[in-house]
Each structure stands twice: as structure tokens, then as C-alpha cells.
Design an enzyme around this catalytic site. Structure first.
Site, mmCIF file in Angstrom:
data_model
loop_
_atom_site.group_PDB
_atom_site.id
_atom_site.type_symbol
_atom_site.label_atom_id
_atom_site.label_comp_id
_atom_site.label_asym_id
_atom_site.label_seq_id
_atom_site.Cartn_x
_atom_site.Cartn_y
_atom_site.Cartn_z
ATOM 1 N N GLU A 1 0.808 -1.230 0.000
ATOM 2 C CA GLU A 1 0.000 0.000 0.000
ATOM 3 C C GLU A 1 0.841 1.280 0.000
ATOM 4 O O GLU A 1 0.793 2.073 0.956
ATOM 5 C CB GLU A 1 -0.979 -0.017 1.168
ATOM 6 C CG GLU A 1 -1.997 -1.131 1.067
ATOM 7 C CD GLU A 1 -3.090 -1.082 2.118
ATOM 8 O OE1 GLU A 1 -2.904 -0.425 3.154
ATOM 9 O OE2 GLU A 1 -4.134 -1.716 1.902
ATOM 10 N N GLU B 1 -6.369 -8.276 -0.683
ATOM 11 C CA GLU B 1 -6.796 -8.345 0.721
ATOM 12 C C GLU B 1 -8.290 -8.051 0.807
ATOM 13 O O GLU B 1 -8.806 -7.214 0.059
ATOM 14 C CB GLU B 1 -6.107 -7.279 1.569
ATOM 15 C CG GLU B 1 -4.650 -7.463 1.813
ATOM 16 C CD GLU B 1 -4.093 -6.331 2.689
ATOM 17 O OE1 GLU B 1 -4.851 -5.714 3.459
ATOM 18 O OE2 GLU B 1 -2.896 -6.052 2.578
HETATM 19 C C1 GAL Z 1 -4.514 -3.092 4.858
HETATM 20 C C2 GAL Z 1 -3.049 -3.445 5.075
HETATM 21 C C3 GAL Z 1 -2.903 -4.702 5.893
HETATM 22 C C4 GAL Z 1 -3.766 -4.635 7.116
HETATM 23 C C5 GAL Z 1 -5.186 -4.393 6.694
HETATM 24 C C6 GAL Z 1 -6.152 -4.336 7.834
HETATM 25 O O1 GAL Z 1 -4.710 -1.788 4.442
HETATM 26 O O2 GAL Z 1 -2.400 -3.633 3.836
HETATM 27 O O3 GAL Z 1 -1.535 -4.868 6.241
HETATM 28 O O4 GAL Z 1 -3.323 -3.605 7.939
HETATM 29 O O5 GAL Z 1 -5.262 -3.161 6.026
HETATM 30 O O6 GAL Z 1 -7.465 -4.130 7.369
#
Ligand code: GAL
Length: 680
Positions: A155, A311
Site C-alpha cells: 500500500e 486483501e
Molecule cells: C490493509 C493493510 C494490511 C492490514 C489491513 C487491515 O490496508 O495492507 O496490512 O493492515 O489493512 O485491514
């Protein structure tokens, strides 16, 4: 379209996996994780994202033993690995020894060692250290058959105001303006308030104490941040290209993200991926679903091929004001939604819930109880089972007849401009409102850059394209001249790429000829103030903006019904070359654009895979490999949907039955296939 394009060509399948941080856990957990991975119907783990201090505990002392073991175990368990580079967070020794890697904020303060995603993108030391560890990783794992792709950093975001960044910014501008400070002054209109620069080394990045009134400078600073991030990514990728050129690279991007121009970032990646965390159940789920759909469409369109959902949470997050789990049914539907929009994966953050620190209450596939006996685990299993049955959809493309233009530079310029509604120009909301028209009608929609190849689309929508360069105008003009239908709105073609107003009438750069109108004034309405437009005797509510037009030779589709501009044109249409250019001069609450676009969809022969109107809350999308079409029906309501009639008999990919009609249960979905060209 007759091909498949796999994000990870060495693994041409649907990917089902998660961010996995075994370095946080004693080894006795690892074998259990492998068993659970198989039980959860997962086939992938993304590892190493924040593992730098484990991999290089002291400067130059590498220890890959944990990663060796984990990659081997995942491979033995039949899984694949997406391997991360660890630059998203640094070991303490690195920042302590080389403070220049720490970011400086807009007030000029250097950060202490803390958090993540906060390095200086220019620092030569940081680049060198990142490159060194990436080199080690690429040499060691680049030919490991378990590894299928690289996840570069995590990110990317933010900006740094340190002296190194300032110097690099000056160099960037020197190059851009051919070493001629006069050219920069002209482009930036600096005689305004006597802010003329004498030398490039006088230029400071816009910040809390520095110049922020020069819009061209502000815009170039944002462009520089994107440029600097890309050059940082290129530095990360170089050893990977050298040691394992066959493996694709990506970086995980984000929802409603405004710091970077992702169209440019995507150019150095092999496939796009993103992290999706919609706020489900906070209000109308159909609105939330459509916004998530918008972002899936953005990421698919970046590379015009399948992306990865890198994710998502299997249940809830822990960083929103209120953190609510997804209801049963929506958990699987929201995951599959990504695939329906072109993703070849469903991946979660995270596999095993961390025991301490800030994410200890974040959703995960395996909770603190460590078992498979949870509602969340069961829903992940079910999703994995569906993905297996959808394997033939992997690599297939999305055929979209409609494109919506999204431009991050336009967003920056609009946000920066003083005028209109000062604080909230609502660019994204406006894009969402046009996207919704297609989402509700089950029509695939790409979301593209203003310089994208447009010839494959029948209809292109360019909402609020305030910043319009000559190149963009030529692209739009050529699209219409060749027979396309273009739909523009208020503010189109107001400023050029330096944020200087177009002279000689707007929309500028000759677009007034294409639309057959000249825009004259914008009436910015106060919150709560409403105007109306009259379309064929039907009255539509207008809010925020009513622009007045001078007709050149366009036809009036609809006029204002009140205001001092009553009876003057609100929406026009102009034939230009072989195509048409429609101009909507006002912001409506939804119904006006819907009615006009519905007529055009009909004229252009654009329809969904369903007969008739889709019920509220239900949508439809499709993918294709050229021979087969894969059709997806989705119900985002917690109630059963009325039966819909498919356009032709199709095979249900889950049950194998032939179906012509489909009644979706609450949060239900249907996955169908038919052979194109075959007789129904
Ligand atoms: C994302 C991040 C992850 C984790 C996740 C939690 O933005 O890449 O490492 O923190 O959020 O929702």
C-alpha cells in the site's frame, strides 16, 4: 476477445488465500496452519510483507531460515506463495543508523521510528537497502516453483518533504520545463501576487509553511509524488526482473485512494491488485456493493485483464469507527463479487489473527481459538469450494461496452481549485452516480484514463472532467468522430494540464465544437437548494450545479424548469462526425441521467444477460474467454429476490443444471455459463 490472460501465468487457476505472518508465531503453529489451509480450501499464502527484521535482523546479516521452511511447507501442502518485498516497514536498526529514510512531514518535522508505509521515497540509502534485500529474495526464491508472483511492498502512500525530496522535485521540474525558469513561470502564472521564480532551486514543495497558491505547482507536486513512487517501485523490481523475469509483479492498491495516479503506477506492474474493505451493513448494502463494484472495475481496467483481490476481511476490520462483521451469506457474496468483476482471486487479511499490537481484533480466517470450528472459517471454506468450481473462469476477460473516465489529475485539480462548492466538489460521488446506472442494469463498465484507447466502447462517460489537456480533447474528439457516443458534464474542459483556464470558451481545446455548445456560467446551489429540469414533461430534481449554455448547433434534450435560466438548455445532444456528444450541464439526483442514458443504451443496443428490468438490489455481470460467456447474478439484499429471466438457457456452474430463470435467496448469487454463438 478469445484469449485468457492470467495474472500469475505459472498458476492458471482461481487463487484463494491470505496474508500469512508465520514469523509472528512459534514454529509449532506452522504445521497446523498447513492443515487448516487445506481444510479452508485455500491454495495460496502471501508471505514476507512485514518480515524485514526477521530476514535481516542486523545490517547485512540475512537469515532466510523461516522463509525457506514456510515456502517449503506451503508447497508440500499443495499451496502457492505470493512473495512480498518487505519495504513497507523497516527494522529498527535501519532507521536508527540512517535517519534519512524517515519521512519529513509538510511542517518540516522528521518522523521518529514508528508505524509503517512511511519511508522517504527518494533516500538513496533506503533504495539501496531495499534493493539489497530484494536481490537476496529474488536470487533465493525466484526459481522456486511454489512462488507464483511478487507483491511489491505494501500500500504505497503519502509524501515526504525532506531536503532530498525537495531537490528531486526541483530536478523533476527542471527537466519538465527544459531548464527554462521562464517556461515554468508562464505555465504557473506566477506574476499573480508577484510570485515569479528566478531559479529552480527556489522552488519548495507545497506545505504548511510554503507556497500553496500556485495550482500548477501543486499539481506538479502530486505528479512528482507519483513519479517518485514509481521510480522507487522500479528500483524494487529491478533485481526481480534480473533474477526471475518470468515472475509477475504487483503492488496492492486501495479504495478511494487519492495520493497516487494509479493509471501511471499500473504501467510498471504486470497485473493490478487491491485491498477491498467496504463498510458493509452501514446503511444501504446496495450502495456499498455498487461502490465496491466501481473499485473492482477500476482495478480490472488498469491492465484490461484479471486482477487479484489481494486483501479483504473474511469478517470484520478493526479500524473503522464501528467494526461490524459481515452477515452470513454476504461474506461469500462480497468475496465472489470481486471475481464477478474480473478478479482471479479472493484473498484475505489475514490468515491467523495476530495476538498483539494494533490488529489483534481484526478479522482473520483462523481466530485466537486456533480451530476450524467457527462461522468465519466455514464461510471461507464455502467460498473456496465455489472458487474451485469456477476454475475455468480464471483468466477470462470482461467485455464492457461502456467506459467511465476517471482521472486522478482531474481530482487533484478540482480539489485544489477555489470556486464552485469550495470544500466538496464530489468527484467520486459523481462518478459513482454514473456507474450506478450501469450497475443497476447489469451492464459491464470499464473505468479508464482520459488517454485510454476508446475505440472499443460504444458509450463513454466523462463526468466533471474539469482538467482536459489537448491530448484528452483529441482522444474524445476522435472517439466521437469515429461513431462513438460521448456523455460529458458541467465543468468539462475548464483548465489545461498546467491548471490554466482554457481561453476562447469552454469546454476548451475544441470540445465546444464536438458538443455544439459553449458553457457560460455555473450556478453553484446552496446545500438544500433544488432546481428542476424538464424532460418530455417529466420533472427531475437538480442539486449543487446548474451550468448555463450557449447553443452553437446542438439539439436541446431537456431544459431548466426554474432559476433565472428557466427554459434554457440543461442537456444537449450534438451529432459530430459519425457519433454523438451529449452534454449534461447540471447535477441531478439520479433520475435525469438514468432516463437519458436508458434511451441511449437502447439506441446503442447495450443490454445485460437478463431479460427485462433487474429487481432492486440485484445486478448481473459477465466474463468471457471468447467461446463461453460466464454470467453472474448477485443479490445484495437480505431478502429473496424476485425471479429473473435469463436471456437464454445457461448451465449453472455450481449444480450443472440448465436454467432459464433464477430466483436468488438473500445475499444469493448465481454462476452460469453458455456457449456464445450456440443456438439457444
Ligand atoms: C490493509 C493493510 C494490511 C492490514 C489491513 C487491515 O490496508 O495492507 O496490512 O493492515 O489493512 O485491514
Amino acid at each position: 476477445m478469445s484469449e485468457k490472460k492470467y495474472p500469475c501465468p505459472s498458476f492458471p487457476h482461481m487463487i484463494h488465500g491470505a496474508d500469512y505472518n508465520p514469523e509472528q508465531w512459534p514454529q509449532e503453529y506452522w504445521d497446523r496452519d498447513m492443515e487448516l489451509m487445506q481444510q479452508a480450501n485455500c491454495n495460496e499464502m502471501t508471505v514476507g510483507i512485514f518480515a524485514w527484521s526477521t530476514l535481516e535482523p542486523r545490517e547485512g546479516e540475512y537469515d532466510f531460515s523461516y522463509l525457506d521452511t514456510i515456502i517449503e511447507k506451503i508447497g508440500e501442502a499443495g499451496g502457492k506463495v505470493i512473495l512480498a518485498t518487505p519495504s513497507g516497514a523497516r527494522p529498527r536498526w535501519l532507521a536508527e543508523k540512517y535517519p534519512e529514510v524517515l519521512r519529513v512531514d509538510a511542517q518540516g518535522n522528521r518522523e521518529h521510528i514508528r508505524g509503517r508505509h512511511n519511508h522517504c521515497p527518494t533516500s538513496p540509502v533506503y533504495r539501496q537497502k531495499v534493493r539489497a534485500i530484494n536481490e537476496q529474495l529474488a536470487r533465493r526464491y525466484g526459481n522456486n516453483p511454489t512462488v507464483i508472483a511478487w507483491h511489491i511492498s505494501n500500500e504505497y502512500s503519502g509524501q515526504c518533504h525532506c531536503p532530498l525530496c525537495q531537490k528531486a522535485f526541483q530536478e523533476y521540474l527542471k527537466e519538465k520545463f527544459h531548464g527554462d525558469i521562464g517556461e515554468l513561470n508562464r505555465a504557473y502564472w506566477t506574476t499573480f501576487w508577484s510570485h515569479t521564480y528566478d531559479r529552480f532551486d527556489q522552488i519548495e514543495p507545497p506545505g504548511a509553511l510554503t507556497e500553496t497558491g500556485i495550482h500548477g505547482l501543486n499539481l506538479d507536486w502530486k505528479r512528482f509524488i507519483t513519479r517518485q513512487t514509481i521510480s522507487f517501485i522500479e528500483n524494487e523490481i529491478a533485481p526481480i526482473r534480473e533474477h526471475c523475469p518470468h515472475l509477475p509483479v504487483t503492488t496492492n492498491m486501495m479504495y478511494e485512494f487519492t495520493d497516487l495516479d494509479y493509471h501511471k503506477v499500473a504501467q510498471v506492474l504486470d497485473f493490478a491488485s487491491w485491498d477491498s474493505y467496504p463498510e458493509w451493513h452501514n446503511g444501504d448494502d446496495t450502495v456499498i456493493a455498487q461502490r465496491a463494484a466501481f473499485w473492482h472495475d477500476v482495478y480490472r481496467s488498469l491492465k484490461q485483464k484479471p486482477f487479484l483481490l489481494m486483501e479483504s476481511t473474511p469478517s470484520l476490520v478493526n479500524w473503522k469507527p464501528y467494526n461490524k462483521p459481515k452477515a452470513p451469506g454476504l461474506d461469500t457474496l462480497s468475496s465472489l463479487q470481486a471475481v464477478f468483476h474480473g478478479s482471479d482471486s479472493v484473498q484475505y487479511f489475514q490468515w491467523r489473527k495476530s495476538r498483539g499490537s494494533s490488529e489483534k481484533l481484526h478479522g482473520s480466517v483462523v481466530g485466537h481459538d486456533g480451530t476450524a470450528d467457527t462461522r468465519v472459517f466455514a464461510s471461507v471454506q464455502r467460498t473456496g469450494d465455489v472458487l474451485r468450481k469456477m476454475d475455468r473462469v480464471a483468466g477470462t476477460l470482461t467485455d464492457a461496452p461502456v467506459a467511465l473516465i476517471l482521472d486522478w489529475e482531474n481530482l487533484w485539480a478540482l480539489d485544489d481549485c477555489q470556486g464552485y462548492a469550495q470544500k466538496d466538489k464530489k468527484y467520486f460521488e459523481t462518478l459513482y452516480s454514473y456507474h450506478r446506472v450501469f450497475w443497476e442494469r447489469g451492464i459491464n463498465c470499464d473505468i479508464v484514463a482520459p488517454d485510454a484507447e476508446l475505440s472499443g466502447y460504444k458509450l463513454v462517460i466523462a463526468p466533471m472532467l474539469y482538467l482536459t489537456s489537448q491530448a484528452t480533447a483529441e482522444n474524445l474528439r476522435a472517439f466521437v468522430a469515429a461513431g462513438g457516443t460521448l456523455y460529458g458534464t458541467y465543468m468539462l474542459g475548464t483548465v489545461d494540464e498546467n491548471d490554466l483556464c482554457h481561453l476562447g470558451g469552454i469546454p476548451g481545446c475544441g470540445l465546444n465544437e464536438v458538443f455544439g455548445i459553449t458553457a457560460e456560467e455555473i450556478d453553484t446551489l446552496y446545500p438544500g437548494e433544488v432546481r428542476h429540469a424538464d424532460l418530455g414533461g417529466k420533472c427531475h430534481r437538480l442539486v449543487d450545479y446548474c451550468e448555463t449554455l450557449r447553443l452553437r448547433d446542438a439539439q436541446v434534450l431537456c431544459s431548466y424548469a426554474d432559476g433565472y435560466y428557466k427554459d434554457t438548455p440543461a442537456v444537449t445532444c450534438h451529432s459530430f462526425g459519425a457519433g454523438h456528444a451529449i452534454y449534461q450541464a447540471c447535477r441531478d439526483e439520479g433520475s435525469l441521467k438514468e432516463e437519458i442514458l436508458e434511451q441511449w443504451l437502447y439506441k446503442l443496443g447495450i443490454h445485460s444477460e437478463v431479460l427485462g428490468t433487474l429487481p432492486h438490489g440485484v445486478t448481473c455481470h459477465s466474463r468471457t474467454d471468447g467461446r463461453f460467456a460466464y454470467v453472474f447474478l448477485e443479490n445484495y439484499l437480505d431478502q429473496a429476490a424476485p425471479t429473473v429471466q435469463l436471456r437464454q438457457p445457461m448451465t449453472d456452474l455450481i449444480t450443472g443444471e440448465t436454467v432459464e430463470r433464477c430466483a436468488l435467496p438473500p445475499y444469493g448469487y448465481g454462476i452460469f455459463q453458455y456457449e456464445k454463438g450456440a443456438k439457444p
